[in-house]
Design a protein around this motif. Structure first.
Motif, mmCIF file in Angstrom:
data_model
loop_
_atom_site.group_PDB
_atom_site.id
_atom_site.type_symbol
_atom_site.label_atom_id
_atom_site.label_comp_id
_atom_site.label_asym_id
_atom_site.label_seq_id
_atom_site.Cartn_x
_atom_site.Cartn_y
_atom_site.Cartn_z
ATOM 1 N N TYR A 1 0.834 -1.197 0.000
ATOM 2 C CA TYR A 1 0.000 0.000 0.000
ATOM 3 C C TYR A 1 0.870 1.249 0.000
ATOM 4 O O TYR A 1 2.019 1.227 0.340
ATOM 5 C CB TYR A 1 -0.928 -0.010 1.208
ATOM 6 C CG TYR A 1 -1.828 1.196 1.241
ATOM 7 C CD1 TYR A 1 -2.838 1.350 0.304
ATOM 8 C CD2 TYR A 1 -1.618 2.183 2.186
ATOM 9 C CE1 TYR A 1 -3.645 2.451 0.332
ATOM 10 C CE2 TYR A 1 -2.429 3.297 2.219
ATOM 11 C CZ TYR A 1 -3.447 3.424 1.280
ATOM 12 O OH TYR A 1 -4.236 4.525 1.330
ATOM 13 N N ALA A 2 0.261 2.295 -0.333
ATOM 14 C CA ALA A 2 0.909 3.615 -0.421
ATOM 15 C C ALA A 2 1.865 3.746 -1.597
ATOM 16 O O ALA A 2 3.001 4.083 -1.438
ATOM 17 C CB ALA A 2 1.629 3.964 0.868
ATOM 18 N N PRO A 3 1.355 3.614 -2.830
ATOM 19 C CA PRO A 3 0.069 3.010 -3.116
ATOM 20 C C PRO A 3 0.185 1.511 -3.232
ATOM 21 O O PRO A 3 1.259 0.991 -3.487
ATOM 22 C CB PRO A 3 -0.304 3.638 -4.457
ATOM 23 C CG PRO A 3 0.996 3.858 -5.120
ATOM 24 C CD PRO A 3 1.966 4.191 -4.030
ATOM 25 N N SER B 1 2.399 -0.843 -6.049
ATOM 26 C CA SER B 1 3.078 0.251 -6.747
ATOM 27 C C SER B 1 4.091 -0.232 -7.757
ATOM 28 O O SER B 1 4.699 0.564 -8.444
ATOM 29 C CB SER B 1 3.768 1.176 -5.739
ATOM 30 O OG SER B 1 4.716 0.445 -5.003
ATOM 31 N N ARG C 1 -4.311 8.761 -13.672
ATOM 32 C CA ARG C 1 -4.276 7.731 -12.630
ATOM 33 C C ARG C 1 -5.559 6.907 -12.606
ATOM 34 O O ARG C 1 -6.180 6.701 -11.560
ATOM 35 C CB ARG C 1 -4.031 8.365 -11.270
ATOM 36 C CG ARG C 1 -2.689 9.067 -11.118
ATOM 37 C CD ARG C 1 -1.570 8.085 -10.983
ATOM 38 N NE ARG C 1 -1.680 7.333 -9.749
ATOM 39 C CZ ARG C 1 -0.957 6.279 -9.461
ATOM 40 N NH1 ARG C 1 -0.057 5.843 -10.346
ATOM 41 N NH2 ARG C 1 -1.102 5.648 -8.327
ATOM 42 N N LYS D 1 -0.747 -2.596 -10.256
ATOM 43 C CA LYS D 1 -1.110 -1.700 -9.159
ATOM 44 C C LYS D 1 -1.857 -2.416 -8.038
ATOM 45 O O LYS D 1 -1.695 -2.081 -6.866
ATOM 46 C CB LYS D 1 -1.971 -0.550 -9.687
ATOM 47 C CG LYS D 1 -1.306 0.294 -10.760
ATOM 48 C CD LYS D 1 -0.075 0.988 -10.231
ATOM 49 C CE LYS D 1 0.559 1.875 -11.296
ATOM 50 N NZ LYS D 1 1.783 2.537 -10.820
ATOM 51 N N LYS E 1 -10.331 5.593 -10.248
ATOM 52 C CA LYS E 1 -8.998 6.051 -9.885
ATOM 53 C C LYS E 1 -8.208 4.901 -9.258
ATOM 54 O O LYS E 1 -8.729 4.148 -8.442
ATOM 55 C CB LYS E 1 -9.072 7.217 -8.890
ATOM 56 C CG LYS E 1 -9.831 8.423 -9.399
ATOM 57 C CD LYS E 1 -9.060 9.136 -10.484
ATOM 58 C CE LYS E 1 -9.763 10.418 -10.906
ATOM 59 N NZ LYS E 1 -9.040 11.125 -11.985
ATOM 60 N N ILE E 2 -6.938 4.829 -9.635
ATOM 61 C CA ILE E 2 -6.076 3.784 -9.095
ATOM 62 C C ILE E 2 -5.916 3.947 -7.588
ATOM 63 O O ILE E 2 -6.008 2.978 -6.824
ATOM 64 C CB ILE E 2 -4.710 3.806 -9.806
ATOM 65 C CG1 ILE E 2 -4.887 3.442 -11.288
ATOM 66 C CG2 ILE E 2 -3.729 2.848 -9.138
ATOM 67 C CD1 ILE E 2 -3.613 3.534 -12.093
ATOM 68 N N ASP E 3 -5.708 5.173 -7.161
ATOM 69 C CA ASP E 3 -5.510 5.420 -5.728
ATOM 70 C C ASP E 3 -6.760 5.082 -4.931
ATOM 71 O O ASP E 3 -6.670 4.568 -3.812
ATOM 72 C CB ASP E 3 -5.129 6.882 -5.501
ATOM 73 C CG ASP E 3 -3.798 7.234 -6.146
ATOM 74 O OD1 ASP E 3 -3.002 6.301 -6.373
ATOM 75 O OD2 ASP E 3 -3.569 8.427 -6.421
ATOM 76 N N GLN F 1 -6.993 1.288 -4.673
ATOM 77 C CA GLN F 1 -5.994 0.804 -3.717
ATOM 78 C C GLN F 1 -6.420 1.093 -2.286
ATOM 79 O O GLN F 1 -6.283 0.240 -1.398
ATOM 80 C CB GLN F 1 -4.633 1.464 -4.023
ATOM 81 C CG GLN F 1 -3.998 0.984 -5.315
ATOM 82 C CD GLN F 1 -2.725 1.748 -5.640
ATOM 83 O OE1 GLN F 1 -2.527 2.858 -5.164
ATOM 84 N NE2 GLN F 1 -1.875 1.157 -6.465
ATOM 85 N N HIS F 2 -6.909 2.288 -2.054
ATOM 86 C CA HIS F 2 -7.331 2.643 -0.702
ATOM 87 C C HIS F 2 -8.540 1.810 -0.270
ATOM 88 O O HIS F 2 -8.638 1.388 0.906
ATOM 89 C CB HIS F 2 -7.665 4.128 -0.638
ATOM 90 C CG HIS F 2 -8.069 4.592 0.728
ATOM 91 N ND1 HIS F 2 -7.197 4.673 1.783
ATOM 92 C CD2 HIS F 2 -9.285 4.968 1.215
ATOM 93 C CE1 HIS F 2 -7.831 5.090 2.865
ATOM 94 N NE2 HIS F 2 -9.111 5.285 2.542
ATOM 95 N N HIS G 1 -7.312 -1.514 0.650
ATOM 96 C CA HIS G 1 -6.510 -1.445 1.864
ATOM 97 C C HIS G 1 -7.379 -1.359 3.115
ATOM 98 O O HIS G 1 -7.034 -1.921 4.155
ATOM 99 C CB HIS G 1 -5.593 -0.228 1.787
ATOM 100 C CG HIS G 1 -4.747 -0.044 3.013
ATOM 101 N ND1 HIS G 1 -3.677 -0.852 3.297
ATOM 102 C CD2 HIS G 1 -4.831 0.849 4.034
ATOM 103 C CE1 HIS G 1 -3.121 -0.475 4.439
ATOM 104 N NE2 HIS G 1 -3.808 0.563 4.897
#
Length: 770
Positions: free
Chosen positions: A13-15, A18, A482, A493, A714-716, A719-720, A723
């Motif tokens: 994570y973060a992201p 990655s 993104r 990702k 969005k990729i972020d 991921q979040h 997570h």
């Protein structure tokens, strides 16, 4: 079913995920570059067009600027005889000081004094080029500057600071390579004016050098003239002081030396000569005495009478000696012929004795003369020594005066020498004239082509700059976008496999289904209303790429690790409106069409969109079944075409604790009942981000499928979302890339372009459902 370590989730994570897919060669770089150009060619073309238009506008509104250049050679060109006559030494341009001297001359050319001189000479204060700020302003800038009406001259009548600054901005002076040539340039809107000003600057610089040298020479001459006057007075006064002192001390000199000194020198010389003469006379007298003494002892021998050189120089002695020798020869001959006692021989011997006596008398006379000469020489020496003593004694009394005389004479000589030297230089400077070390070797001519703006250069810079800017903006947009575009992004990702790439259904949206529902004639169970066209594509168009993408999802479900005979599959997404409900409904329709027993459950209790599409008239649903108000058979809807069973969710009022309902024991019992009754249980879950409902369903679901929308999710965010839901992430078997623009995929995944080609799909009868 995929099992993953939570620690790995935290580390990635973060992201999350990655790691990027690294290129494997130059070919991939080319593919990616071409894909980037396909994606962002509109931005690049637009920026290039705007930049070229701006360049063309700039070239049209910017007046042309012409630059004329004049070359000046800086060196020592003065002849040697002129340099010797010059009052001040000329600077020598050598290799060690050339750079600093040339730099000094450059500053002089670009100095304020040169600018003021040229402006006044050519009356440039009214020139429109110098009444604007900057060497090349547009017409609008010229109008604004002319409207300001700043004064062109200051209170002293000199050009204003604005005019001088504009002149200096247009003037350039550089050194040509490492030579002693200075290149002076001036820029103007008129080529004739540019050449005129450039030549005027060169002439002003040379004239300034001549003026400075003339002023320096004039000042030096004035100083030298005054100095000569003072030195002349000093030399004359010193000479007069010498003469006065000599007269005062009765000192007379001859030939530059005092009389006493001359007398001493002369007496010394005479004394030396007298001593030599005494020595010679004593030697001669001594020799004559020796000769006389020897002759008295041996009167028969003539050898002693010619022992000295003086006897040989006497003509009398020489004559007598010759006679004596002749008689001796004849006596010897006659004695041999007639005998020694012959009377003739005796007579000859008598004559020889007389001659010998005569010679002795002559020697005695010479000896007496030598002794007299010796006495005279001694008397002369004594007299000279006496005179010398008198002169030496007199000279001692005048020695102090002579020292003073020498000092005065030395001072007078120095003053006279300095006066003569300066007088010579002054007389030579009267015919001297200043020469400049600089000369023009190539005068400026009106240029034929403009120096600014350079059309080709501006267009080239505009083209290259616009391309670079367009590429930069495209890269920036790619970087800031993104979002998910390719399966490689999903795998890199999120570290999850991409189960399927579902194409976008771009056909018109079907009308909303009818509000009424029908019942079967032979029983009281509800029958599902006809599904919408979007949900029915997989059944109505089984040969479409959309249906094939759904089959890929089903295959991933069937091949998932830990697969059982009955499976519960949860369909979710990171955000709403990403197509999870459509995927769930279409997948259920596809599985039902294969003859499998399948039920789809709407567990999005707060926004039951699937129920709105499949059973908009439902009055009871999963909540009532969980609460025990209705049985499962009374609540489900059926599709007679595919055999699909649907358990709706009816929203009667806002549910604030939907997670509590889904985590209740009754819900668990319901899902266990569904597992035993159906081959597949498809659960339409709410998205991960807004709600926590998906997390509480983890114990109920065998595995999850995450739906992401192509070009929107969005990729972020994804991921979040994963997570924050690690229990969901552990049970994810993969991700579905939904609403994919297949034609645009060539611009984002060029290295796999053949995978998206329509040729391969058409060959096997697959069609685009659009």
């Amino acid at each position: 079913m995929l099992q993953r370590n939570m620690q790995r989730i935290d580390e990635t994570y973060a992201p999350l995920g990655s790691a990027t897919v690294e290129g494997d060669g130059f070919g991939e770089i080319i593919h990616r570059a071409l894909a980037f150009l396909r994606r962002r060619y509109l931005i690049i073309i637009l920026i290039a067009a705007l930049a070229m238009a701006a360049c063309i506008v700039y070239l049209r509104i910017t007046p042309p600027t012409y630059t004329a250049r004049v070359e000046i050679l800086f060196s020592n060109s003065r002849a040697e005889f002129l340099q010797k006559q010059s009052l001040l030494p000329d600077p020598v341009v050598d290799a060690s000081q050339s750079a600093s001297q040339i730099a000094t001359q450059l500053q002089l050319i670009k100095s304020r004094a040169t600018a003021v001189r040229v402006i006044n000479e050519l009356k440039l204060a009214d020139d429109p080029d110098l009444n604007v700020s900057g060497p090349s302003l547009s017409s609008l800038g010229r109008l604004i500057s002319s409207a300001s009406k700043d004064p062109q001259f200051d209170a002293a009548g000199q050009p204003s600071e604005r005019v001088i600054a504009a002149f200096e901005d247009r003037l350039t002076a550089i050194r040509a390579s490492s030579s002693n040539v200075i290149e002076v340039g001036f820029s103007s809107s008129s080529p004739i004016r540019a050449a005129e000003v450039a030549n005027a600057v060169a002439n002003a610089y040379i004239a300034d050098q001549l003026d400075v040298k003339f002023e320096v020479n004039r000042s030096a001459k004035d100083w030298l003239q005054g100095r000569l006057h003072d030195l002349g007075k000093q030399a004359l006064a010193a000479e007069r002081a010498v003469n006065a002192y000599k007269s005062q001390n009765n000192i007379v000199s001859s030939g530059g030396k005092p009389i006493d000194e001359l007398q001493i020198t002369e007496l010394n010389n005479r004394l030396a000569a007298a001593r030599v003469q005494i020595s010679d006379a004593a030697a001669r007298a001594s020799r004559y005495e020796v000769m006389l003494h020897a002759n008295s002892d041996d009167s028969s021998s003539l050898g002693t009478l010619d022992a000295g050189p003086d006897s040989l120089t006497s003509p009398i002695i020489n004559n007598l000696r010759l006679q004596y020798l002749e008689l001796a020869r004849r006596a010897n001959e006659w004695a041999a012929k007639f005998g020694r006692d012959h009377q003739a021989v005796m007579l000859l011997r008598t004559k020889m004795a007389e001659l010998r006596t005569s010679i002795s008398e002559e020697v005695k006379r010479l000896a007496e003369a030598s002794r007299s000469e010796l006495e005279v020489a001694k008397q002369r020496q004594q007299q000279i020594e006496k005179q010398l003593n008198e002169v030496v004694s007199q000279s001692r009394s005048t020695s102090s005066a002579e020292l003073t005389i020498r000092e005065l004479e030395s001072h007078a000589k120095e003053s006279r020498t300095l006066y003569d030297s300066l007088l010579q230089r002054y007389m030579g400077s009267l015919d001297n004239f200043p020469l400049s070390e600089a000369r023009v070797i190539a005068p400026a001519l009106p240029p034929q082509t403009k120096s600014k703006p350079k059309t080709v250069l501006v267009l080239a810079i505009g083209a290259l700059g616009s391309l670079a800017l367009g590429v930069g903006l495209g890269l920036l947009r790619d970087r800031m976008e993104r979002v998910f575009r390719t399966s490689g992004q999903i795998e890199g990702k999120l570290e999850l496999p991409c189960l399927s790439i579902v194409p976008r259904l771009s056909g018109p949206k079907p009308p909303q289904p009818a509000a009424a529902s029908s019942r079967a004639d032979d029983d009281s169970r509800l029958i599902a209303s006809p599904p919408s066209a979007v949900h029915d594509v997989a059944v109505n168009m089984p040969s479409s790429r959309y249906a094939e993408a759904l089959r890929s999802i089903k295959l991933a479900i069937d091949l998932s690790p830990g697969k059982g005979s009955n499976q519960i599959i949860g369909i979710t997404s990171a955000l709403p409106n990403e197509g999870k409900t459509t995927i769930a409904s279409s997948l259920a329709q596809l599985i039902g069409h294969t003859g499998k027993k399948i039920i789809i459950v709407d567990c999005d209790l707060r926004n039951p969109s699937l129920t709105t599409c499949l059973a908009p008239n439902a009055t009871t649903g999963i909540v009532e079944v969980i609460n025990g108000n209705r049985s499962l058979e009374e609540t489900v809807w059926r599709d007679p075409k595919t055999g699909l069973v649907f358990l709706p969710a009816v929203r009667r009022k806002p549910l604030f604790h939907s997670s509590e309902i889904l985590s209740a024991e009754a819900t668990r019992n319901l899902f266990n009942q569904l597992r035993t009754s159906y081959d597949y249980v498809i659960v339409d879950l709410p998205p991960l981000t807004p709600l926590v409902d998906v997390r509480v369903t983890a114990p109920l679901i065998d595995f999850f499928i995450l739906v992401v929308e192509w070009g929107r999710t969005k990729i972020d965010v994804a991921q979040h979302a994963l997570h924050t839901a690690p229990n969901v992430y552990e049970n994810l078997i993969g991700v579905v890339l939904n609403k994919t623009d297949i034609k645009s995929m060539l611009r984002y995944d060029a290295q796999h372009s053949d995978y998206y080609s329509d040729t391969h799909y058409i060959r096997y009868g697959l069609t685009d459902p659009t």
